[in-house]
Motif scaffolding. Structure first.
Motif, PDB file in Angstrom:
ATOM      1  N   SER A 268       0.848  -1.196   0.000  1.00  0.00           N
ATOM      2  CA  SER A 268       0.000   0.000   0.000  1.00  0.00           C
ATOM      3  C   SER A 268       0.881   1.243   0.000  1.00  0.00           C
ATOM      4  O   SER A 268       2.082   1.198   0.243  1.00  0.00           O
ATOM      5  N   ILE A 269       0.256   2.380  -0.297  1.00  0.00           N
ATOM      6  CA  ILE A 269       0.990   3.654  -0.263  1.00  0.00           C
ATOM      7  C   ILE A 269       1.475   3.883   1.170  1.00  0.00           C
ATOM      8  O   ILE A 269       0.701   3.774   2.127  1.00  0.00           O
ATOM      9  N   PRO A 270       2.789   4.179   1.317  1.00  0.00           N
ATOM     10  CA  PRO A 270       3.341   4.298   2.680  1.00  0.00           C
ATOM     11  C   PRO A 270       2.645   5.381   3.494  1.00  0.00           C
ATOM     12  O   PRO A 270       2.257   6.436   2.991  1.00  0.00           O
ATOM     13  N   GLU A 271       2.514   5.070   4.739  1.00  0.00           N
ATOM     14  CA  GLU A 271       2.024   6.028   5.725  1.00  0.00           C
ATOM     15  C   GLU A 271       3.097   6.179   6.813  1.00  0.00           C
ATOM     16  O   GLU A 271       4.020   5.365   6.910  1.00  0.00           O
TER      17      GLU A 271
ATOM     18  N   THR B  26       8.692   6.548  11.273  1.00  0.00           N
ATOM     19  CA  THR B  26       8.582   5.203  10.711  1.00  0.00           C
ATOM     20  C   THR B  26       7.685   5.233   9.486  1.00  0.00           C
ATOM     21  O   THR B  26       6.589   5.813   9.512  1.00  0.00           O
ATOM     22  N   CYS B  27       8.136   4.561   8.433  1.00  0.00           N
ATOM     23  CA  CYS B  27       7.358   4.459   7.206  1.00  0.00           C
ATOM     24  C   CYS B  27       6.600   3.124   7.257  1.00  0.00           C
ATOM     25  O   CYS B  27       7.210   2.058   7.418  1.00  0.00           O
ATOM     26  N   HIS B  28       5.302   3.192   7.114  1.00  0.00           N
ATOM     27  CA  HIS B  28       4.464   1.987   7.230  1.00  0.00           C
ATOM     28  C   HIS B  28       3.768   1.714   5.888  1.00  0.00           C
ATOM     29  O   HIS B  28       3.238   2.621   5.246  1.00  0.00           O
ATOM     30  N   SER B  29       3.725   0.388   5.482  1.00  0.00           N
ATOM     31  CA  SER B  29       3.001  -0.066   4.289  1.00  0.00           C
ATOM     32  C   SER B  29       2.617  -1.517   4.519  1.00  0.00           C
ATOM     33  O   SER B  29       3.328  -2.256   5.214  1.00  0.00           O
ATOM     34  N   PHE B  30       1.510  -1.925   3.945  1.00  0.00           N
ATOM     35  CA  PHE B  30       1.082  -3.324   4.101  1.00  0.00           C
ATOM     36  C   PHE B  30       0.760  -3.882   2.715  1.00  0.00           C
ATOM     37  O   PHE B  30       0.426  -3.174   1.777  1.00  0.00           O
TER      38      PHE B  30
ATOM     39  N   GLY C 237      15.935  19.240   8.275  1.00  0.00           N
ATOM     40  CA  GLY C 237      14.570  19.486   7.830  1.00  0.00           C
ATOM     41  C   GLY C 237      14.492  19.485   6.307  1.00  0.00           C
ATOM     42  O   GLY C 237      15.480  19.613   5.582  1.00  0.00           O
ATOM     43  N   GLY C 238      13.269  19.274   5.777  1.00  0.00           N
ATOM     44  CA  GLY C 238      13.085  19.270   4.330  1.00  0.00           C
ATOM     45  C   GLY C 238      12.154  18.161   3.891  1.00  0.00           C
ATOM     46  O   GLY C 238      11.460  17.527   4.698  1.00  0.00           O
ATOM     47  N   SER C 239      12.160  17.908   2.585  1.00  0.00           N
ATOM     48  CA  SER C 239      11.257  16.919   2.000  1.00  0.00           C
ATOM     49  C   SER C 239      11.985  15.586   1.876  1.00  0.00           C
ATOM     50  O   SER C 239      13.120  15.517   1.387  1.00  0.00           O
ATOM     51  N   TYR C 240      11.297  14.517   2.303  1.00  0.00           N
ATOM     52  CA  TYR C 240      11.823  13.163   2.245  1.00  0.00           C
ATOM     53  C   TYR C 240      10.838  12.300   1.439  1.00  0.00           C
ATOM     54  O   TYR C 240       9.638  12.590   1.365  1.00  0.00           O
ATOM     55  N   LYS C 241      11.348  11.218   0.868  1.00  0.00           N
ATOM     56  CA  LYS C 241      10.502  10.247   0.147  1.00  0.00           C
ATOM     57  C   LYS C 241      10.774   8.881   0.742  1.00  0.00           C
ATOM     58  O   LYS C 241      11.922   8.462   0.916  1.00  0.00           O
ATOM     59  N   CYS C 242       9.662   8.210   1.040  1.00  0.00           N
ATOM     60  CA  CYS C 242       9.776   6.841   1.533  1.00  0.00           C
ATOM     61  C   CYS C 242       9.227   5.921   0.438  1.00  0.00           C
ATOM     62  O   CYS C 242       8.070   6.049   0.015  1.00  0.00           O
ATOM     63  N   THR C 243      10.052   4.996  -0.003  1.00  0.00           N
ATOM     64  CA  THR C 243       9.663   4.055  -1.051  1.00  0.00           C
ATOM     65  C   THR C 243       9.720   2.655  -0.489  1.00  0.00           C
ATOM     66  O   THR C 243      10.715   2.274   0.149  1.00  0.00           O
ATOM     67  N   VAL C 244       8.608   1.889  -0.754  1.00  0.00           N
ATOM     68  CA  VAL C 244       8.586   0.485  -0.329  1.00  0.00           C
ATOM     69  C   VAL C 244       8.495  -0.367  -1.591  1.00  0.00           C
ATOM     70  O   VAL C 244       7.694  -0.117  -2.490  1.00  0.00           O
ATOM     71  N   THR C 245       9.308  -1.348  -1.674  1.00  0.00           N
ATOM     72  CA  THR C 245       9.391  -2.209  -2.864  1.00  0.00           C
ATOM     73  C   THR C 245       9.239  -3.665  -2.432  1.00  0.00           C
ATOM     74  O   THR C 245       9.984  -4.135  -1.546  1.00  0.00           O
TER      75      THR C 245
END
Length: 799
Positions: free
Chosen positions: A157-160, A183-187, A223-231
Motif C-alpha cells: 500500500s501507499i506508505p504512511e 517510521t514508514c508503514h506499508s502493508f 529538515g526538508g522533504s523526504y521520500k519513503c519508497t517500499v518495494t
C-alpha cells in the motif's frame, strides 16, 4: 478353497457334487477369470466355464492437484485468472471429481489411463484467501479430498508515517536535537519487511530501513522533504507466470522545531543615576513567533519585550538578570505543546561612591564610645558599601598623631584590625574611611569612635627634657605630658623638690608657677638662685595604681662668678704667693686666669689653674720675679660659656736684695740692663717671626697693653683694675703702650689656647736675678693646682 461339499444326489445315475468357493476380492483380482475344475479319477480334470471378475474398489490414494501436490499454499496475484487441475488415479470404477474453488468454472472430467482429472478456472481478489478443495467420490469407498490454500498476494500500500508510534500526516514537526524517529508503514502480500523500505532526500539515500532516525538528534539542516519508497516482489505459485515487482512511495516534509537563540549577552556597567537600556537580541526559532522576557533575578520582577529602559539607575538595580526568548512548539505525535526557550544571564553593575556602613568593636558593635580595661583585646571591624571595591583606611587620632594610618587595604569591602593587649597609648579616636574611583579622597566618607583604655598615668612617649639647664637670675620650665585614663585632675599633679634628704612638695608662689591642664603639666622656677639647682619630682595619679613618678634635674649653665679675696703673702725677692676665693662655676668646670707683670712693663705673663671640686681657697706661687720691683696682678675665671663678668686685681712689691759695694752697682746694673735689653729685643724679634710663621696668638710672653686692660667694668670681658687689696693702686693710672695689636681683647688672646700641643702650658716668666735662661713650670698636682701657659715653640726666648 474354503469348503467342498458333496451329496448323494443321484441323477442319471450320476453323483452330483457341489463345491463352493468363498473369498475376499481385492483390487488385484479385478479383471481376472475364475473357473472350477473337477476330477474323479486318474487326475483327469474337467474345467468349467469361466467367469470374468469385476471388482469394485475406490482409489487407493486421495486425489491430487497437479503441480502443487507438495504445497499447501498457493500464491496468486490478486485478480489474476488461475487454473487448477485435480487428478484421481485408480479405483474401479474411477472416482468422480468435483471442485469447490471460488465458484470457478469446472472442466469436463478427463479420463486418461487409470486416472481421471478435472480442472477449475477462477479469479480471486485480495482479502479472499480461501481453500480450493477437489473432492473424489467413489461407490466403493469414502470421499477423498485434495485441498490447496489459496493465498492472494497483492502489491504494498501507499506508505504512511508514524512518529513514536503515532500516525502523522505528510508534514511532520520534530523538535531539534530530539531523538524522535519517523517510521514508514506499508502493508501488502507479502507484507513488506524492514529492509524493503528506502528513505531518500533529494535523491540521496538517507536510510535503508523503515525507520528514519538521526544520530545525536535531528538538526535544523535535517529538515526538508523526504521520500519513503517500499518495494516488494510478488511471486505466484504458478511458475508459468513471472514474478511481479511493485514499488510505491510517499513524500513527507520534516519541519524541525527549535527555540529562539539569544545573541551574546554582555554585562553592563553604569554610574548610579545614569540611564541604561537593557537589550535582549535573538535569532527567531521555529516557529518564529517569539516572546521575550527580562527578569531581575533577586526579586523576580519581569519585563516583557526585547528592551527595557531604566531612566535613572539605583543601587537596587544592580544584580543578575536573565533574558528569556521563547516560542511554542507543537511536535508531531504529541498531545502537549512544548515551550521552546533559551535563557541567558547577564549582570548589571552599578558603580557608586563608597559609604562606610559599619564600624566598631566586635564586643561593642553599635557603640561610638567605648571604655575598656587595660590589656583588653580590641577587635575592630569596618565594612563599606562600595562599587567598585574600596581602599579602606583604618587609623586613629590622638594628641600625638593626627589621622595616623594603622592599616590599609585596597580593593576590599571589609577590614579587620586587632589590638591584642590594649594600653594607655591605645586611647584615641579611631576612624575608618573608604574611597573608590568615584569618591574624592579629600571627602571620603568615614565613621569614628572613641576608645578609652583605663590605665594609670605614664609617659606619653614624647620628647621631654628632664635635664634642664639655666642661669641664675633667669627662669626654667619643666613640662611633661602623660597618658592616663581617667584624665588626672589638676590637683593630681604634684611637684616636689629635693632638699638634700627627701623630696618635699612645692606650691604655687612667686617662686614657683604650676599650670596643669588635662594630661599636661608645666612647672616654672622663677628668678633662679644657686639653691634652685636641684632635682625635682613629679607625681601624677588618677585613682588607678600605680602613681606615676618622674625626676627632673635643673642644672646651671652660665659664665662663672668671678673669684674674690685676691691677696698676696710670703713675698720674697723673687717670688710671691697669691691667694683667692672661688665662687659658683656656672655649672661648668672653670679655669682661673692669673695675669701679672712689673708695673713698668706693658706686657703680662699668664698662669692658669683648674678648678678642684669642693675647693674654695686657692693659692699659687709666682716665681722668677725681680727683687725690689712692683708687680700688678689681674685675676678672673672662665668656663665653656665664657669669662666671668668682673675681674679683680692687686699690686705687691718684692723684697730688695742687699746692696752691692759702691762702684759696682752701675756696672752691674748697666751690664744687667744691657743684657736684659738685648734679651728682650731678641725675644721680640723671635716672637714676631713665630707669629707670622704659625699665624697664632702666643700665650707666652703675652703682650697686653693698657688699652687691653682698660675695660668698662660692666662688660662681660672687662678687667677691673681696682683690686680689693690694691695697696694704693690708682685705677686711673695709665701705662705706656708697647707694640701690641690693640683690636683684640685680653680674653680673645686667651681663646687661642687650643693651638698648643697639649693641655699643659709653658709660660715665660720675668727674668729673675738677671738670669737669661728659660724657666719652665710643670703642672702642680697638689695645692696650688694650675697649668702653666705653654709656648707653641719651646725655643722661644724669654722676655
Amino acid at each position: 478353497m474354503n469348503s467342498i461339499s458333496s451329496s448323494p444326489h443321484e441323477s442319471n445315475d450320476l453323483i452330483q457334487v457341489e463345491s463352493s468357493l468363498l473369498f475376499t476380492a481385492s483390487s488385484l483380482d479385478n479383471n481376472l477369470w475364475i473357473c472350477c475344475a473337477a476330477s474323479n479319477i486318474n487326475s483327469q480334470w474337467k474345467l468349467s466355464g469361466t467367469k470374468l471378475l469385476d471388482v469394485r474398489y475406490s482409489p487407493s490414494d486421495p486425489p491430487v492437484i497437479d503441480d502443487y501436490n507438495t504445497i499447501t499454499d498457493y500464491q496468486m496475484i490478486e485478480n489474476s485468472t488461475e487454473r487448477l487441475t485435480c487428478r484421481s488415479t485408480g479405483g474401479n470404477p474411477l472416482a468422480s471429481l468435483a471442485w469447490s474453488c471460488y465458484n470457478g468454472t469446472e472442466s469436463t472430467p478427463n479420463i486418461s489411463g487409470g486416472s481421471v482429472s478435472r480442472s477449475v478456472q477462477f479469479t480471486a481478489r485480495r482479502n479472499q484467501d480461501n481453500t480450493c478443495t477437489c473432492t473424489a467420490t467413489h461407490e466403493a469407498g469414502p470421499l477423498q479430498k485434495a485441498t490447496l490454500y489459496v493465498n492472494i498476494i497483492y502489491p504494498p500500500s501507499i506508505p504512511e508515517f508514524k512518529v513514536n508510534g503515532t500516525p502523522v500526516d505528510i508534514a511532520v514537526s520534530i523538535i531539534k536535537d530530539s531523538a524522535q524517529t519517523v517510521t514508514c508503514h506499508s502493508f501488502g502480500k507479502p507484507n513488506p519487511s524492514t529492509n524493503d523500505f528506502t528513505w531518500t532526500k533529494e535523491r540521496i539515500v538517507v536510510s535503508s530501513n523503515s525507520v528514519l532516525s538521526w544520530a545525536g538528534g535531528i538538526r535544523i539542516q535535517d529538515g526538508g522533504s523526504y521520500k519513503c519508497t517500499v518495494t516488494t516482489t510478488m511471486t505466484p505459485s504458478d511458475t508459468n507466470k513471472s514474478p511481479v515487482i511493485k514499488a510505491v512511495s510517499s513524500d513527507i516534509t520534516m519541519d524541525v522545531l527549535y527555540s529562539p537563540r539569544l545573541h551574546q549577552l554582555l554585562s553592563l556597567s553604569a554610574l548610579e543615576g545614569e540611564s541604561l537600556t537593557l537589550k535582549c537580541e535573538y535569532e527567531p526559532g521555529n516557529p518564529t513567533e517569539t516572546t521575550v522576557v527580562i527578569d531581575r533575578l533577586y526579586d523576580r520582577i519581569t519585563w516583557t519585550g526585547r528592551t527595557h529602559f531604566i531612566p535613572s539607575l539605583k543601587r537596587s538595580d544592580a544584580g543578575m538578570y536573565s533574558c528569556t526568548a521563547r516560542n511554542i512548539m507543537k511536535p508531531s505525535g504529541q498531545q502537549n505543546e512544548i515551550v521552546g526557550e533559551e535563557t541567558g544571564i547577564f549582570q548589571i553593575n552599578v558603580w557608586y561612591k563608597t559609604s562606610v556602613s559599619k564600624f566598631g568593636l566586635t564586643s561593642h558593635p553599635d557603640a561610638i564610645t567605648v571604655t575598656v580595661d587595660e590589656n583588653a583585646t580590641l577587635n575592630f571591624f569596618c565594612e563599606v558599601d562600595s562599587n567598585p571595591n574600596s581602599t579602606i583606611i583604618f587609623g586613629k587620632s590622638d594628641r600625638l598623631q593626627y589621622n595616623a594610618t594603622l592599616k590599609r587595604t585596597d580593593g576590599f569591602l571589609h577590614l579587620a584590625f586587632d589590638v591584642q593587649q590594649s594600653d594607655c597609648l591605645d586611647t584615641a579616636s579611631y576612624f575608618c574611611l573608604g574611597y573608590n574611583n568615584y569618591t574624592e579622597i579629600e571627602t571620603a566618607p568615614r565613621k569614628e569612635m572613641d576608645v578609652y583604655v583605663r590605665c594609670s598615668p605614664r609617659t606619653s612617649g614624647g620628647q621631654w627634657e628632664s635635664n634642664v639647664t639655666a642661669a641664675t637670675g633667669g627662669n626654667a620650665t619643666f613640662s611633661f605630658d602623660v597618658v592616663a585614663y581617667p584624665v588626672p585632675n589638676i590637683d593630681e599633679y604634684v611637684w616636689h623638690k629635693w632638699n638634700g634628704i627627701t623630696f618635699s612638695q612645692v606650691h604655687i608662689s612667686d617662686k614657683y608657677t604650676i599650670n596643669n591642664t588635662g594630661v599636661s603639666t608645666m612647672f616654672t622656677i622663677n628668678d633662679i638662685e644657686e639653691d634652685d639647682f636641684s632635682a625635682y619630682l613629679l607625681t601624677v595619679s588618677n585613682g588607678i595604681n600605680p602613681d606615676f613618678n618622674k625626676i627632673f634635674n635643673l642644672s646651671p649653665q652660665d659664665v662663672p662668678q668671678c673669684p674674690t679675696g685676691l691677696t698676696y703673702s710670703a713675698t720674697t725677692s723673687s717670688s710671691a704667693t697669691i691667694e683667692w676665693i672661688s665662687h659658683f662655676n656656672g655649672g661648668l668646670k672653670q679655669t682661673f686666669i692669673i695675669l701679672y707683670k712689673m708695673t713698668e712693663r706693658s706686657e703680662y705673663l699668664v698662669l692658669t689653674a683648674d678648678e678642684i671640686d669642693q675647693k674654695i681657697v686657692y693659692e699659687i706661687i709666682l716665681t722668677g720675679l725681680n727683687d725690689g720691683s712692683t708687680y700688678e696682678v689681674i685675676l678672673f675665671s672662665r668656663n665653656e660659656k665664657g669669662n666671668c663678668k668682673q675681674n679683680t686685681s692687686l699690686r705687691f712689691d718684692t723684697e730688695v736684695l742687699v746692696e752691692s759695694p759702691p762702684g759696682t752697682i752701675g756696672s752691674i746694673v748697666g751690664g744687667t740692663t744691657g743684657g736684659i735689653m738685648a734679651a728682650i729685643i731678641l725675644v721680640i724679634v723671635v716672637v714676631i717671626v713665630l707669629r707670622r710663621k704659625y699665624n697664632f696668638d702666643c700665650l707666652c710672653s703675652f703682650r697686653v697693653s693698657r688699652k687691653d686692660l682698660h675695660h668698662d667694668a660692666n662688660t662681660d670681658n672687662g678687667i677691673d683694675t681696682q683690686g680689693a687689696n690694691n695697696r694704693g693702686y690708682n685705677a686711673t693710672q695709665t701705662y705706656e703702650d708697647i707694640s701690641m695689636v690693640t683690636d683684640k681683647s685680653l680674653y680673645d688672646a686667651m681663646d687661642n689656647r687650643d693651638n698648643g700641643p697639649d693641655s699643659s702650658h709653658l709660660y715665660t716668666p720675668l727674668d729673675a736675678s738677671g738670669s737669661k735662661k728659660n724657666v719652665s713650670y710643670d703642672n702642680v698636682k697638689d695645692d696650688p693646682v694650675y697649668n702653666n701657659t705653654m709656648l707653641k715653640d719651646p725655643a722661644q726666648s724669654v722676655l
